[in-house]
Scaffold this motif. Structure first.
Motif, PDB file in Angstrom:
ATOM      1  N   ARG A 184      29.159 -71.757   3.997  1.00  0.00           N
ATOM      2  CA  ARG A 184      30.607 -71.571   4.071  1.00  0.00           C
ATOM      3  C   ARG A 184      31.293 -72.787   4.674  1.00  0.00           C
ATOM      4  NH1 ARG A 184      32.118 -65.348   5.554  1.00  0.00           N
ATOM      5  NH2 ARG A 184      31.002 -64.415   3.805  1.00  0.00           N
ATOM      6  N   MET A 185      30.669 -73.362   5.708  1.00  0.00           N
ATOM      7  CA  MET A 185      31.237 -74.561   6.313  1.00  0.00           C
ATOM      8  C   MET A 185      31.303 -75.702   5.297  1.00  0.00           C
ATOM      9  SD  MET A 185      29.608 -74.620  10.163  1.00  0.00           S
ATOM     10  CE  MET A 185      30.404 -76.188  10.558  1.00  0.00           C
ATOM     11  N   LYS A 193      28.359 -65.176  12.492  1.00  0.00           N
ATOM     12  CA  LYS A 193      29.612 -64.561  12.050  1.00  0.00           C
ATOM     13  C   LYS A 193      30.728 -64.825  13.058  1.00  0.00           C
ATOM     14  CE  LYS A 193      31.528 -60.215  10.402  1.00  0.00           C
ATOM     15  NZ  LYS A 193      31.240 -58.830  10.054  1.00  0.00           N
ATOM     16  N   ARG A 194      30.405 -64.742  14.328  1.00  0.00           N
ATOM     17  CA  ARG A 194      31.385 -65.003  15.385  1.00  0.00           C
ATOM     18  C   ARG A 194      31.782 -66.479  15.401  1.00  0.00           C
ATOM     19  NH1 ARG A 194      30.210 -63.903  21.697  1.00  0.00           N
ATOM     20  NH2 ARG A 194      32.270 -64.433  22.493  1.00  0.00           N
ATOM     21  N   VAL A 195      30.811 -67.357  15.212  1.00  0.00           N
ATOM     22  CA  VAL A 195      31.084 -68.795  15.161  1.00  0.00           C
ATOM     23  C   VAL A 195      32.016 -69.095  13.988  1.00  0.00           C
ATOM     24  CG1 VAL A 195      30.056 -71.076  14.798  1.00  0.00           C
ATOM     25  CG2 VAL A 195      28.940 -69.438  16.336  1.00  0.00           C
ATOM     26  N   TRP A 196      31.740 -68.493  12.830  1.00  0.00           N
ATOM     27  CA  TRP A 196      32.586 -68.695  11.655  1.00  0.00           C
ATOM     28  C   TRP A 196      34.010 -68.222  11.933  1.00  0.00           C
ATOM     29  CZ3 TRP A 196      33.439 -71.522   7.755  1.00  0.00           C
ATOM     30  CH2 TRP A 196      34.243 -71.105   6.696  1.00  0.00           C
ATOM     31  N   ARG A 218      39.640 -67.013   2.288  1.00  0.00           N
ATOM     32  CA  ARG A 218      38.448 -67.849   2.325  1.00  0.00           C
ATOM     33  C   ARG A 218      37.600 -67.601   3.564  1.00  0.00           C
ATOM     34  NH1 ARG A 218      41.983 -72.504   0.651  1.00  0.00           N
ATOM     35  NH2 ARG A 218      41.492 -73.425   2.677  1.00  0.00           N
ATOM     36  N   ARG A 219      37.966 -66.596   4.336  1.00  0.00           N
ATOM     37  CA  ARG A 219      37.221 -66.301   5.559  1.00  0.00           C
ATOM     38  C   ARG A 219      36.046 -65.489   5.262  1.00  0.00           C
ATOM     39  NH1 ARG A 219      41.154 -66.065  10.732  1.00  0.00           N
ATOM     40  NH2 ARG A 219      42.307 -67.909  10.222  1.00  0.00           N
TER      41      ARG A 219
END
Length: 64
Positions: free
Chosen positions: A9-10, A47-50, A63-64
């Protein structure tokens, strides 16, 4: 979310080179003054970092 999904995702959102640089060098207040890599090493859930990245860089909701 798995670690590999976070990295994917990043890369999709920021581009591979920038994603790598962000993970390694960019300190985020939302991660307790840590980089992405440091937060993951400290046991933060991907997930929390994202979620913190999305909020910090104002990634649109679709886009999240």
């Amino acid at each position: 979310m798995r670690y590999t999904a976070l990295r994917q995702r990043m890369a999709e959102e920021f581009g591979e080179l920038r994603a790598d640089t962000l993970a390694r060098d960019h300190v985020l207040a939302g991660l307790g003054e840590r980089t992405v890599n440091q937060a993951l090493e400290a046991g933060w859930e991907p997930k929390r970092v994202w979620a913190v990245l999305c909020e910090s860089f104002e990634v649109p909701g679709n886009r999240r």
